[in-house]
Every structure is written in C-alpha cells, then in structure tokens.
Write a protein that holds these residues in place. Sequence first.
Motif, PDB file in Angstrom:
ATOM      1  N   GLU A 285     -54.281  19.293 147.904  1.00 18.26           N
ATOM      2  CA  GLU A 285     -54.366  20.578 147.593  1.00 18.26           C
ATOM      3  C   GLU A 285     -55.983  21.089 147.728  1.00 18.26           C
ATOM      4  O   GLU A 285     -56.162  22.216 147.996  1.00 18.26           O
ATOM      5  CB  GLU A 285     -53.782  21.059 146.147  1.00 18.26           C
TER       6      GLU A 285
ATOM      7  N   SER B  30     -58.164  16.002 146.056  1.00 16.80           N
ATOM      8  CA  SER B  30     -56.854  16.077 146.100  1.00 16.80           C
ATOM      9  C   SER B  30     -56.330  16.697 147.443  1.00 16.80           C
ATOM     10  O   SER B  30     -57.361  17.322 148.278  1.00 16.80           O
ATOM     11  CB  SER B  30     -56.051  16.639 145.058  1.00 16.80           C
TER      12      SER B  30
ATOM     13  N   SER C 110     -58.182  19.805 149.410  1.00 17.18           N
ATOM     14  CA  SER C 110     -58.726  19.685 150.693  1.00 17.18           C
ATOM     15  C   SER C 110     -58.175  20.973 151.470  1.00 17.18           C
ATOM     16  O   SER C 110     -58.906  21.751 152.260  1.00 17.18           O
ATOM     17  CB  SER C 110     -58.012  18.443 151.469  1.00 17.18           C
ATOM     18  N   PHE C 111     -56.857  21.375 151.345  1.00 16.99           N
ATOM     19  CA  PHE C 111     -56.444  22.753 151.950  1.00 16.99           C
ATOM     20  C   PHE C 111     -57.376  23.921 151.565  1.00 16.99           C
ATOM     21  O   PHE C 111     -57.548  24.850 152.208  1.00 16.99           O
ATOM     22  CB  PHE C 111     -54.832  22.899 151.614  1.00 16.99           C
ATOM     23  N   ARG C 112     -57.715  23.948 150.169  1.00 14.56           N
ATOM     24  CA  ARG C 112     -58.560  24.821 149.512  1.00 14.56           C
ATOM     25  C   ARG C 112     -59.959  24.940 150.300  1.00 14.56           C
ATOM     26  O   ARG C 112     -60.481  25.796 150.686  1.00 14.56           O
ATOM     27  CB  ARG C 112     -58.731  24.714 148.131  1.00 14.56           C
TER      28      ARG C 112
END
Length: 288
Positions: free
Chosen positions: A17, A15, A19-21
């Motif tokens: 989110e 997701s 990807s950012f993590r």
Amino acid sequence: MPTPSVSFEFFPPKSLEGSFRLWDCVNTLAPLEPNFVSVTYGAGGATRKLTHEAVSTIHKTSGLNVAAHLTCVDATKTETLAIAQSYADAGVRDIVALRGDAPQGTAKFTPHPEGFASSVDLIAALAETGRFNIRVGAYPEKHPEAVDQAADIAFLKRKIDAGASTAITQFFFEAETFFRFRDACVKAGIDAPIIPGILPIENWAGTQKFAARCGTHIPQVICDGFAHATRDGTTELLATAIATELCDDLITGGVEHLHFYTLNRPELTRDVCHALGVTPKVRLQNVA
C-alpha cells in the motif's frame, strides 16, 4: 510575485500500500518539474535498503533529480561509503548527509565504533570522493540537543566548510523565524543557499507531536484555527491557507526555492504549489 522553484521530500514505502502511495505522490508532483526530490531514511537507518530501492527506481523511471538521504547511524564508515558508491554507480549524485536519529528504543545518538562520529565527518568523506552534490539539514529554531542556536549555526558552518553546497531547514510556521535564522547565518559567514522546509499540515495531531520532538514552535493562532476547523470540517482548507501564506511571505522576503515535506500525501502540497503559480508545464506539440 515571482514563481519559486520547488523540491519535495518523500519517504520509502514499508508495504505494498505504501508503494502505491509513493508512486501516486511522485506521479502527482513530477509534472511541477521540481528542482530535485529527496528520499528519507527511517529512524536509526531502519529503511536503508528501502531508501536505496526507492531512490534507484524514482531516478530510473521518472527522470527526476533524486537526492538520497544518508546517515551515520548503525553502520561502519566502509558500509556507509559503499552505499554512497552504489548511488553514484546508479547515476544518483545528490546526497542529503545527516547524522540521523537514534534507533528506536535508545535515548540518544551513539556513533558506531567504526562509523562516522558526526555529519561533519560524513560530509568531509563524501566531498573527498568528488562525486556528489551534498545537501545538509539546518535548524531555524534551536535543535533539541543544542546548547543554543548560536551553537546550531556554528555547527552548520562546519558542515558547509566540510563540503556541503546547500542547507535545507527543518519545518517552521512563521516566516520571521526563517529570516532571523538566514540573517544570523550570513552574519556567521555562511554563504551557501539555505532552503526553507515547508510542512503542509496533513494531520494536526501528528504535526503537534512532530513539532514537539524537533523543537518547532506552533503559534497560538494556528492552534486556535485548527480547533475551529476540526469542529467545522475545514482542516484541509485551513492547512492550504496557512502553508500558502507562509510561502508567500517567504517569497516576498526574497526566497527563491521552497522544499516541501510531503509525507507521501501529495494533494495539499500540489494545491499550495498551484496557489503560488507552480503549475504543470504545458508542452506544445509540433503538428507541422
């Protein structure tokens, strides 16, 4: 105490989110200058495309040496080797070759009719290309599907003989577990490096489920410790102490490299590395 070299395992995002993590994890741990980082497949090869995208992006943007997981699940030999070829074309030359877990909803691994029957066959095919440094998995405690640990070790030797250069173990919680396994491997004629896999406990309930699935013994002292720490709100402190002590015992016993399963949550892994003396490298600028 000598400072070990390290490596880290990530998993591909599913997701925005996620990807950012993942990128936060890469950016947090890259300054520790790992020997390599690896990116997993999901069960049943469910994240094959996402893994390829994550590997390619990390390789291009971070300068890290990236090892891509590659499995035998739900793909023909031609398809699997095409994925490997695409990694080589992108400059990725490290592969973690695994049989892989069965797809969700199925009881056990069943080879694709036109696919590789086992990780040994996959390793041999990759080695024949001459394009990859091949790493494999190892179980310091009996694999749930194995007859006994002797069978596990015999199979690991077949993987090394087929062309693998290094083995990375499943996680464990007692240094003696690794030392007994390492000694048994040497006795069986395995001379390739065996890297211990370390799982800092980010989520106690999740770790217990994961350990039960892969046959990892959790000592009672850790269970008792987390029971108290959960009540006191000190689980992160306890997790850092447990992982640091385990790593320290391994280093004292001659281990030179540690592989961390980060679960894309870098803070605990970073803190353990700092405690072991693995800190961001300071680059001095020439001001002349």
